[in-house]
Design a protein around this motif. Structure first.
Motif, PDB file in Angstrom:
ATOM      1  N   ASN A  28      18.713  57.713   8.365  1.00 45.03           N
ATOM      2  CA  ASN A  28      18.132  58.094   7.081  1.00 45.03           C
ATOM      3  C   ASN A  28      16.599  58.049   7.139  1.00 45.03           C
ATOM      4  O   ASN A  28      15.943  57.519   6.254  1.00 45.03           O
ATOM      5  CB  ASN A  28      18.667  57.212   5.952  1.00 45.03           C
ATOM      6  N   VAL A  29      16.062  58.573   8.230  1.00 43.00           N
ATOM      7  CA  VAL A  29      14.609  58.694   8.397  1.00 43.00           C
ATOM      8  C   VAL A  29      14.312  60.131   8.816  1.00 43.00           C
ATOM      9  O   VAL A  29      15.205  60.865   9.211  1.00 43.00           O
ATOM     10  CB  VAL A  29      14.047  57.702   9.447  1.00 43.00           C
ATOM     11  N   SER A  30      13.059  60.495   8.771  1.00 43.00           N
ATOM     12  CA  SER A  30      12.693  61.852   9.183  1.00 43.00           C
ATOM     13  C   SER A  30      12.572  61.939  10.700  1.00 43.00           C
ATOM     14  O   SER A  30      12.306  60.948  11.378  1.00 43.00           O
ATOM     15  CB  SER A  30      11.367  62.258   8.535  1.00 43.00           C
ATOM     16  N   VAL A  31      12.750  63.139  11.204  1.00 41.14           N
ATOM     17  CA  VAL A  31      12.522  63.395  12.625  1.00 41.14           C
ATOM     18  C   VAL A  31      11.066  63.076  12.957  1.00 41.14           C
ATOM     19  O   VAL A  31      10.765  62.514  14.014  1.00 41.14           O
ATOM     20  CB  VAL A  31      12.880  64.862  12.983  1.00 41.14           C
ATOM     21  N   ASP A  32      10.165  63.398  12.038  1.00 41.57           N
ATOM     22  CA  ASP A  32       8.746  63.094  12.243  1.00 41.57           C
ATOM     23  C   ASP A  32       8.520  61.603  12.474  1.00 41.57           C
ATOM     24  O   ASP A  32       7.681  61.215  13.282  1.00 41.57           O
ATOM     25  CB  ASP A  32       7.901  63.551  11.053  1.00 41.57           C
ATOM     26  N   SER A  33       9.244  60.764  11.765  1.00 33.80           N
ATOM     27  CA  SER A  33       9.106  59.319  11.958  1.00 33.80           C
ATOM     28  C   SER A  33       9.512  58.909  13.364  1.00 33.80           C
ATOM     29  O   SER A  33       8.833  58.116  14.010  1.00 33.80           O
ATOM     30  CB  SER A  33       9.958  58.554  10.945  1.00 33.80           C
ATOM     31  N   ILE A  34      10.616  59.451  13.831  1.00 29.04           N
ATOM     32  CA  ILE A  34      11.094  59.125  15.180  1.00 29.04           C
ATOM     33  C   ILE A  34      10.096  59.617  16.223  1.00 29.04           C
ATOM     34  O   ILE A  34       9.847  58.953  17.226  1.00 29.04           O
ATOM     35  CB  ILE A  34      12.493  59.709  15.428  1.00 29.04           C
ATOM     36  N   LEU A  35       9.510  60.768  15.976  1.00 32.02           N
ATOM     37  CA  LEU A  35       8.557  61.344  16.917  1.00 32.02           C
ATOM     38  C   LEU A  35       7.175  60.706  16.820  1.00 32.02           C
ATOM     39  O   LEU A  35       6.282  61.025  17.601  1.00 32.02           O
ATOM     40  CB  LEU A  35       8.435  62.855  16.697  1.00 32.02           C
ATOM     41  N   GLY A  36       7.007  59.807  15.858  1.00 31.09           N
ATOM     42  CA  GLY A  36       5.722  59.133  15.713  1.00 31.09           C
ATOM     43  C   GLY A  36       4.678  59.959  15.001  1.00 31.09           C
ATOM     44  O   GLY A  36       3.494  59.650  15.054  1.00 31.09           O
TER      45      GLY A  36
END
Length: 92
Positions: A53-61
Motif C-alpha cells: 500500500n505504497v507508491s512505486v515512487d516510494s520503493i524507487l526512492g
C-alpha cells in the motif's frame, strides 16, 4: 538504481518471508531485491507496491516519505481540517 524496499519492509515490520509468500516470489529473489543485488521487473514492482500500500515512487526512492493511511482515516483528517478552518474563520 537503488530501491528502498528493505527500508519500507522494516518500517512496516513486514518480513521478507511474508511478502514473498503472499506474492509468490521465491524468498531468495525477494532477498536479492531487498539487498539490491537484482531489481524487480515493472510488473513485480507494481505487485509489491500494491501489497505494501505504497507508491512505486516510494520503493524507487523518488519520494522521501510515504504515507500509509486508509480512506476512512483520510476522511477523518479532512473533516478535522474543515472544522479547524471553520473555527479560524469564525474567530475573525
Amino acid at each position: 538504481m537503488k530501491i528502498k524496499l528493505g527500508e519500507i519492509l522494516e518500517d512496516l515490520d513486514i518480513k521478507q518471508k511474508k511478502i514473498s509468500e503472499a506474492l509468490g516470489i521465491p524468498r531468495n529473489t525477494m532477498s536479492n531485491y531487498v539487498t539490491g543485488r537484482t531489481e524487480p521487473d515493472f510488473e513485480t514492482l507494481i505487485k509489491i507496491a500494491d501489497y505494501l500500500n505504497v507508491s512505486v515512487d516510494s520503493i524507487l526512492g523518488r519520494k522521501e516519505k510515504y504515507i500509509l493511511i486508509s480512506e476512512e482515516e483520510l476522511k477523518k483528517l479532512i473533516k478535522a481540517r474543515n472544522l479547524l478552518q471553520e473555527v479560524i474563520k469564525n474567530r475573525n
